[in-house]
Design an enzyme around this catalytic site. Sequence first.
Site, mmCIF file in Angstrom:
data_model
loop_
_atom_site.group_PDB
_atom_site.id
_atom_site.type_symbol
_atom_site.label_atom_id
_atom_site.label_comp_id
_atom_site.label_asym_id
_atom_site.label_seq_id
_atom_site.Cartn_x
_atom_site.Cartn_y
_atom_site.Cartn_z
ATOM 1 N N THR A 178 0.997 -1.128 -0.053
ATOM 2 C CA THR A 178 -0.141 0.028 -0.129
ATOM 3 C C THR A 178 0.738 1.290 0.102
ATOM 4 O O THR A 178 2.081 1.081 0.113
ATOM 5 C CB THR A 178 -0.921 0.272 1.287
ATOM 6 O OG1 THR A 178 -0.179 0.244 2.472
ATOM 7 C CG2 THR A 178 -1.626 -1.225 1.311
ATOM 8 N N ALA A 210 3.283 -1.198 4.838
ATOM 9 C CA ALA A 210 2.408 0.063 5.052
ATOM 10 C C ALA A 210 3.518 1.360 5.120
ATOM 11 O O ALA A 210 4.431 1.149 5.782
ATOM 12 C CB ALA A 210 1.796 -0.077 6.430
ATOM 13 N N ILE A 246 7.186 -2.356 6.946
ATOM 14 C CA ILE A 246 7.221 -0.990 6.937
ATOM 15 C C ILE A 246 7.845 -0.139 5.481
ATOM 16 O O ILE A 246 9.053 -0.509 5.110
ATOM 17 C CB ILE A 246 7.968 -0.057 7.983
ATOM 18 C CG1 ILE A 246 7.664 -0.692 9.515
ATOM 19 C CG2 ILE A 246 8.191 1.425 8.063
ATOM 20 C CD1 ILE A 246 6.055 -0.591 9.759
ATOM 21 N N LYS A 247 7.150 0.800 4.897
ATOM 22 C CA LYS A 247 7.831 1.401 3.765
ATOM 23 C C LYS A 247 8.273 2.853 4.309
ATOM 24 O O LYS A 247 7.535 3.449 4.757
ATOM 25 C CB LYS A 247 6.581 1.178 2.725
ATOM 26 C CG LYS A 247 6.386 0.516 1.811
ATOM 27 C CD LYS A 247 5.143 0.581 1.014
ATOM 28 C CE LYS A 247 5.677 1.288 -0.478
ATOM 29 N NZ LYS A 247 4.853 1.086 -1.613
ATOM 30 N N ILE A 248 9.407 3.071 3.753
ATOM 31 C CA ILE A 248 10.196 4.322 3.881
ATOM 32 C C ILE A 248 10.891 4.720 2.512
ATOM 33 O O ILE A 248 11.520 3.848 1.703
ATOM 34 C CB ILE A 248 11.438 3.927 4.958
ATOM 35 C CG1 ILE A 248 10.601 3.710 6.133
ATOM 36 C CG2 ILE A 248 12.248 5.209 5.193
ATOM 37 C CD1 ILE A 248 11.474 3.467 7.465
#
Length: 218
Positions: free
Chosen positions: A27, A56, A82-84
Amino acid sequence: MKLYLDTANVEEIKKAANWGVICGVTTNPSLASKEDESFETILPAICNNIEGPISAEVIAMDYEGMLKEARELAGMHKNVVIKIPVMPEGLRAVKTLAQEDIRVNVTLVFSVNQALLAARAGASYISPFLGRLDDIGQTGVELVRDIVDMIDLHDLDSEVIAASIRHPEHVQAVALAGAHIATVPFKVLEQMFKHPLTDLGIEKFLSDWEKKEAAHKK
């Protein structure tokens, strides 16, 4: 190559999960903004429908803010990744989170150098964006191939998620380029099933069967 669904729409995820072909979801804030519910409501619903990694993305752009959001998101479910974005403060956060055994997907990658930095920081996943490179006249598939080659050459632990997929040809190309994962919009996943010869074949099989059944009834 594994297939993930690139969406924040829970109904699309339920349908794709029933087909048995996806094993994760990605997402981003743009996808989440299209949905009526809050992301705090959407994320648990996604996790309840897919047994696999769910990416996310953090909104904060500073190190401390990223860590705070990342820990909160990761605490919501064991499958949350975790998306960074690839940026100095982002990779600093990736390093810290990796030390805490929190998986990170480094996103918005457009070069091998960025991918190398992400891998060295401890990224579990690296997401090069094909479609956006194609939009400016570069070849996104070649970037995927180069990043995969670089990871293999140096025996790095990161997996490559081919992202910004626009059509089924992209999926085929990144599969042949060695991507570990392709994350695809629901529309593209539907299109992957389609071929005119398949449709014609099904139509002919059914027609021939109906003719035989009709002959037996005479």
